[in-house]
Scaffold this motif. Structure first.
Motif: not given
Length: 209
Positions: A26-30, A150-152, A172-173, A179-182
């Motif tokens: 959570e709170g990371e962009i992977t 979010l899965v992008l 980044l916002k 949010k968890t971004l993949l």
């Protein structure tokens, strides 16, 4: 937020994802990098509940996909080219999608469009959209219900330089909002600018970079 344990996927005799074990916080962009056909999209589809793993388990926000729930409960997705009703405006398309879950009102739909640089009052049909505008609309549909995950898959496809910069700021916002971004991307700069952690996928095997 997302936990994969020994996840594999085979189609007939071809194994396209091999024993993937990883955690996305959570709170990371992977970021996940890899050539076309490396297994990234299949992995993303399994996380979203669109494909069932041949082996292993996928847990999103404490719930096992395919057992506790069929699909993650709070997720926004872009996988491959987003499809829309060509003769409807972008706003009408998003309102049709919003009507499925009835979680948001027209105000949230309009806000999502504005957040990606689209005019919700425009009557232009999606058939007249440029590739970049379609991509922006795809991102708007992914974020409009304020999902936790979010899965992008290649979210910058078709965007010009200014569009890429705008979407980076948006992602980044979202990260700042926990949010968890993949993200899968061919663009090394996207990965370097955005990601807290990066994996490489090659021949269905996921490894740390």
């Amino acid at each position: 937020m997302i936990k994969l344990e020994g996840v594999s996927k085979a189609f007939k005799k071809a194994t396209v994802v091999q024993e993937v074990t990883a955690e996305f916080r959570e709170g990371e962009i992977t970021g996940i990098v890899g050539r076309n056909g490396s297994g990234k999209t299949v992995l993303f589809k399994m996380i979203c509940g669109l494909l069932k793993p041949t082996a292993g388990t996928i847990t999103v926000n404490g719930k096992r996909i395919g057992k506790d729930v069929d699909f993650p409960e709070s997720i926004g997705v872009i996988i491959e080219t987003p499809g829309f009703l060509p003769f409807q405006s972008g706003y009408r398309n998003l309102m049709e999608l919003a009507g499925i879950n009835h979680r948001i009102s027209k105000n949230e739909v309009k806000q999502a469009m504005e957040n990606v640089g689209l005019d919700p009052d425009s009557r232009k049909p999606v058939s007249k959209y440029s590739l970049g505008m379609r991509q922006r609309l795809g991102i708007a549909q992914a974020i409009m219900e304020n999902p936790d995950v979010l899965v992008l898959d290649e979210p910058m496809n078709g965007l010009d330089e200014s569009g890429v910069e705008e979407m980076r700021k948006l992602f980044l916002k979202l990260k700042e909002a926990d949010k968890t971004l993949l993200i899968a991307s061919h663009n090394r700069e996207d990965i370097e600018v955005l990601c807290d952690k990066v994996y490489r996928m090659d021949g269905g095997i996921l490894s740390n970079i």
